[in-house]
Write a protein that holds these residues in place. Sequence first.
Motif, mmCIF file in Angstrom:
data_model
loop_
_atom_site.group_PDB
_atom_site.id
_atom_site.type_symbol
_atom_site.label_atom_id
_atom_site.label_comp_id
_atom_site.label_asym_id
_atom_site.label_seq_id
_atom_site.Cartn_x
_atom_site.Cartn_y
_atom_site.Cartn_z
ATOM 1 N N GLU A 192 0.832 -1.203 0.000
ATOM 2 C CA GLU A 192 0.000 0.000 0.000
ATOM 3 C C GLU A 192 0.873 1.262 0.000
ATOM 4 O OE1 GLU A 192 -3.571 0.044 2.217
ATOM 5 O OE2 GLU A 192 -3.558 -2.098 2.603
ATOM 6 N N THR A 207 -1.014 4.988 0.312
ATOM 7 C CA THR A 207 -2.154 5.177 1.209
ATOM 8 C C THR A 207 -2.218 6.586 1.798
ATOM 9 O OG1 THR A 207 -2.251 2.844 1.792
ATOM 10 C CG2 THR A 207 -3.233 4.369 3.338
ATOM 11 N N SER A 264 -2.915 -3.604 -2.043
ATOM 12 C CA SER A 264 -3.758 -2.421 -2.009
ATOM 13 C C SER A 264 -5.185 -2.801 -1.639
ATOM 14 C CB SER A 264 -3.753 -1.714 -3.374
ATOM 15 O OG SER A 264 -4.537 -0.531 -3.343
ATOM 16 N N HIS A 265 -5.907 -1.834 -1.052
ATOM 17 C CA HIS A 265 -7.340 -2.012 -0.844
ATOM 18 C C HIS A 265 -8.104 -1.260 -1.926
ATOM 19 C CE1 HIS A 265 -6.260 1.768 1.164
ATOM 20 N NE2 HIS A 265 -7.431 2.177 0.723
ATOM 21 N N ASP A 266 -7.363 -0.598 -2.828
ATOM 22 C CA ASP A 266 -7.950 0.224 -3.884
ATOM 23 C C ASP A 266 -8.029 -0.575 -5.182
ATOM 24 O OD1 ASP A 266 -8.399 2.102 -5.971
ATOM 25 O OD2 ASP A 266 -7.546 3.714 -4.762
ATOM 26 N N ARG A 322 -17.788 0.285 -3.976
ATOM 27 C CA ARG A 322 -17.079 1.430 -4.571
ATOM 28 C C ARG A 322 -18.056 2.539 -4.952
ATOM 29 N NH1 ARG A 322 -14.075 -0.370 -9.731
ATOM 30 N NH2 ARG A 322 -16.131 -1.280 -10.086
#
Length: 332
Positions: free
Chosen positions: A178, A181, A210-212, A256
């Motif tokens: 990440e 972030t 990543s959480h994206d 999202r």
Amino acid sequence: MPLIEVNHLHVKLQTHRGPAFAVRDLSFTLERGHTLGLVGESGCGKSITVMALMGLLPENAELTGSIRFDGEELIGKSDHQMCRIRGDRIGMIFQEPMTALNPVHTIGRQVAEPLRLHRRMDAVAARKEAIALLDRVGIPDAARRIDAYPHQFSGGQRQRITIAMALACGPDLLIADEPTTALDVTIQQQILELIKELVAERSMALMLISHDLGVIAQNVTRMMVMYGGVVVESGPTESVFARRAHPYTRGLFAARPSLLSKKGQRLVTIAGTVPELVDLPAGCPFAGRCAFTVAQCNESAPPPVQVAPAHEARCFRLNAVAAVDGAAGGQP
């Protein structure tokens, strides 16, 4: 031969409430020059996975399975042996540069350190190479600022410095945990473009955490979706984005924000809360939060099922999920 080959990896941590399985039955391979993304909520096992690869787990962690790096088994190696690999053949960009950088040492000393340790460069040669690295990652007037301290740089510049440190020895594998972030959107894009450019330039393998989902879509060709320490879905990024076979994957996508959403419209959320690792069911870790849950889901772990070429998902009810038009977050 794959650069990284992980087979049936389990990571067990000892907590005050008892043993917690942070990673369960993880298997994957990564070739040189290829890119792999790990995505999932906080606490799903992404960072623990790469810490296992780096040999940086807590002392009470128990590992079983196999982690082979360029044909060499890493599980069982001493910390001294792993130190020869970390920072040399495996580089890592950490999530928060202010905790990755030592505030009492100059950035030049920190970038030069792996060169002196692994490349046995003298102080003059290491300093010269550190300036070149800082210049390459976009630090302005690197020769003048090499003796500055981390607090004298912006957040984006500090992250560029950690990238220079990770790349100092020309690693075969770059792990980015990440890396954007804490950065604003504009700087985030610059950092991701820099990482992509350097990976291609040096033919490195890349693992990007990543959480994206947008970051994953733009930067890796393969991805793994993790939940409760288990990879619930994996495959080519394009295929996973198109099929979204597992209820948890659908839940992530549904949550999202969309440009088409009406003002004031609430985002779709996944029912329930993320359970503690010690409280995970014996079967599918998503059981209970998923509206497709049946008794079998709580009793045994679903095996991987192929849903497209090189694309797998772990779910007993994939047919029922696929039959629901527009299912999101396991909501039938």
